[in-house]
Write a protein that holds these residues in place. Structure first.
Motif, short mmCIF file in Angstrom:
data_model
loop_
_atom_site.label_atom_id
_atom_site.label_comp_id
_atom_site.label_asym_id
_atom_site.label_seq_id
_atom_site.Cartn_x
_atom_site.Cartn_y
_atom_site.Cartn_z
N UNK A 95 37.24 40.04 22.01
CA UNK A 95 38.18 40.75 22.91
C UNK A 95 37.63 40.85 24.33
N UNK A 96 36.32 40.98 24.43
CA UNK A 96 35.67 41.07 25.75
C UNK A 96 35.93 39.79 26.54
N UNK A 97 35.77 38.64 25.90
CA UNK A 97 35.98 37.35 26.57
C UNK A 97 37.46 37.15 26.91
N UNK A 98 38.35 37.38 25.92
CA UNK A 98 39.78 37.12 26.12
C UNK A 98 40.37 38.10 27.14
N UNK A 99 40.06 39.40 26.97
CA UNK A 99 40.61 40.41 27.90
C UNK A 99 40.08 40.19 29.30
N UNK A 100 38.77 39.88 29.42
CA UNK A 100 38.19 39.62 30.74
C UNK A 100 38.90 38.48 31.45
N UNK A 101 39.21 37.43 30.69
CA UNK A 101 39.91 36.27 31.28
C UNK A 101 41.37 36.60 31.60
N UNK A 102 42.02 37.41 30.74
CA UNK A 102 43.40 37.81 31.03
C UNK A 102 43.48 38.61 32.34
N UNK A 129 34.38 40.25 32.72
CA UNK A 129 34.09 40.18 31.28
C UNK A 129 33.04 41.23 30.89
N UNK A 130 32.02 41.39 31.73
CA UNK A 130 30.97 42.39 31.47
C UNK A 130 31.50 43.81 31.46
N UNK A 131 32.37 44.14 32.43
CA UNK A 131 32.97 45.48 32.49
C UNK A 131 33.85 45.74 31.27
N UNK A 132 34.63 44.73 30.89
CA UNK A 132 35.50 44.86 29.72
C UNK A 132 34.64 45.08 28.47
N UNK A 133 33.55 44.32 28.33
CA UNK A 133 32.65 44.45 27.18
C UNK A 133 32.07 45.85 27.07
N UNK A 134 31.65 46.41 28.20
CA UNK A 134 31.08 47.75 28.23
C UNK A 134 32.10 48.78 27.72
N UNK A 135 33.36 48.63 28.16
CA UNK A 135 34.42 49.54 27.70
C UNK A 135 34.69 49.37 26.20
N UNK A 136 34.74 48.11 25.75
CA UNK A 136 35.10 47.82 24.35
C UNK A 136 34.05 48.27 23.34
N UNK A 137 32.77 48.22 23.73
CA UNK A 137 31.69 48.64 22.82
C UNK A 137 31.94 50.06 22.33
N UNK A 138 32.50 50.91 23.22
CA UNK A 138 32.80 52.30 22.84
C UNK A 138 34.24 52.49 22.39
N UNK A 139 35.19 51.84 23.08
CA UNK A 139 36.61 52.04 22.77
C UNK A 139 36.98 51.55 21.37
#
Length: 324
Positions: free
Chosen positions: A102-109, A271-281
């Protein structure tokens, strides 16, 4: 030297380790379930975990096995093997793959939202990934047929693309920041279409409802509606921080000289910012509702209420697995 005390055979490893009636207990459970590090485990480690769990369930306890080791094996086993069929699950469909995928896909979206081909491509990638996840984590009680899977996939992809393109055309004359939220609206719309379609059989025939001890009492469509609603809320909640916070930060950064000087850092930063959010969300939103959800008998369909009253006239609540 003293041998460690033998492990009792009464630990219920079919249930989570922590109390699921509290949000904290559910959060601890889902932090373990969605841990991306489980993806790096070798085939030998997975097979060893399977052996420990199956031996323990059969009443065979390996010498020197500690309670912590047993629970670790249970969570490794659960992360890779289907709970109903026992088959090893597709790697990208496992819950531990949710954060990196999700981090990769959402970051690219969020990065490539300005052109129509990019919107079409990334919404298609996202819905393809959702279809794999939904198929991999399907219920053994209500298997998904290829035609149901295809219908849900096409409908969710169409819904996401139509929403994204429709909103994109409406935001042309609005501030740039609003345009960045188009992908989130598309993902929310797709979840509202994809999950009910993927679980349409449950809405037609119901899902099993049980008493507190797990004794099956019947099937209820009212319980299915509540379960699916809770899953839709969790999935939208899971996407919200990752799709709402990075656009604000990126909008601020793009106005500064730093990103203008190094534009190739745009996608990795996003992508990095999205990953940080997703680890907790991801684990926290999975934990919003108990996996073993419940509702009053009085809220079920009249015929199911009658069925339950014949078995247990004093029963007030029924329980059901809401799914993920």
């Amino acid at each position: 030297q003293k041998m460690p005390p033998s492990l009792p055979a009464t630990i219920n490893i079919r249930e989570p380790r922590w109390d699921q009636s509290t949000f904290q207990g559910r959060a601890k459970h889902f932090f373990m379930v969605t841990d991306p590090r489980n993806l790096l485990l070798s085939g030998a480690t997975l097979e060893e975990a399977r052996r420990v769990v199956e031996d323990y369930r059969a009443g065979t306890i390996q010498p020197g096995l500690t309670e912590d080791q047993l629970w670790r094996a249970k969570y490794i086993y659960d992360s890779a093997f289907h709970p109903d069929t026992g088959e090893k699950m597709i790697l990208v469909g496992r819950m531990s793959a949710q954060v990196p995928m999700n981090m990769t896909i959402t970051g690219c979206m969020l990065t490539f939202y300005r052109t129509t081909p990019a919107v079409l491509f990334w919404q298609w990638v996202n819905q393809s990934f959702n279809a794999v996840v939904n198929y991999t984590n399907r219920s053994g009680d209500a298997p998904i047929t290829p035609s149901q899977l295809g219908t849900a996939y096409v409908s969710a992809t169409t819904g996401a693309v139509v929403t994204a393109l429709g909103l994109k055309s409406l935001t042309k004359h609005l501030p740039a920041l609003i345009g960045r939220y188009v992908p989130f609206a598309a993902v929310a719309a797709a979840n509202c279409i994809n999950i009910p379609l993927m679980r349409q059989r449950e809405l037609k025939v119901g899902i099993p409802v049980t008493d507190e001890n797990g004794n099956r009492l019947g099937e209820s469509t009212a319980a299915a509606q509540k379960a699916i609603f809770q899953v839709v809320v969790s999935r939208i909640g899971m996407a919200a921080p990752a799709m709402a916070i990075p656009p604000v930060i990126m909008n601020m950064l793009e106005k500064r000289a730093f990103l203008k000087r190094y534009p190739y850092l745009n996608a990795p930063l996003q992508v990095g910012l999205v990953g940080l959010c997703l680890v907790f969300a991801t684990p926290l939103c999975c934990a919003l509702f108990p996996q073993k959800s419940s509702m009053p008998v009085s809220s079920l369909e009249p015929e199911v209420q009658d069925q339950i009253r014949k078995k247990d006239p004093w029963l007030e609540r029924v329980y059901f697995n809401k799914g993920l």
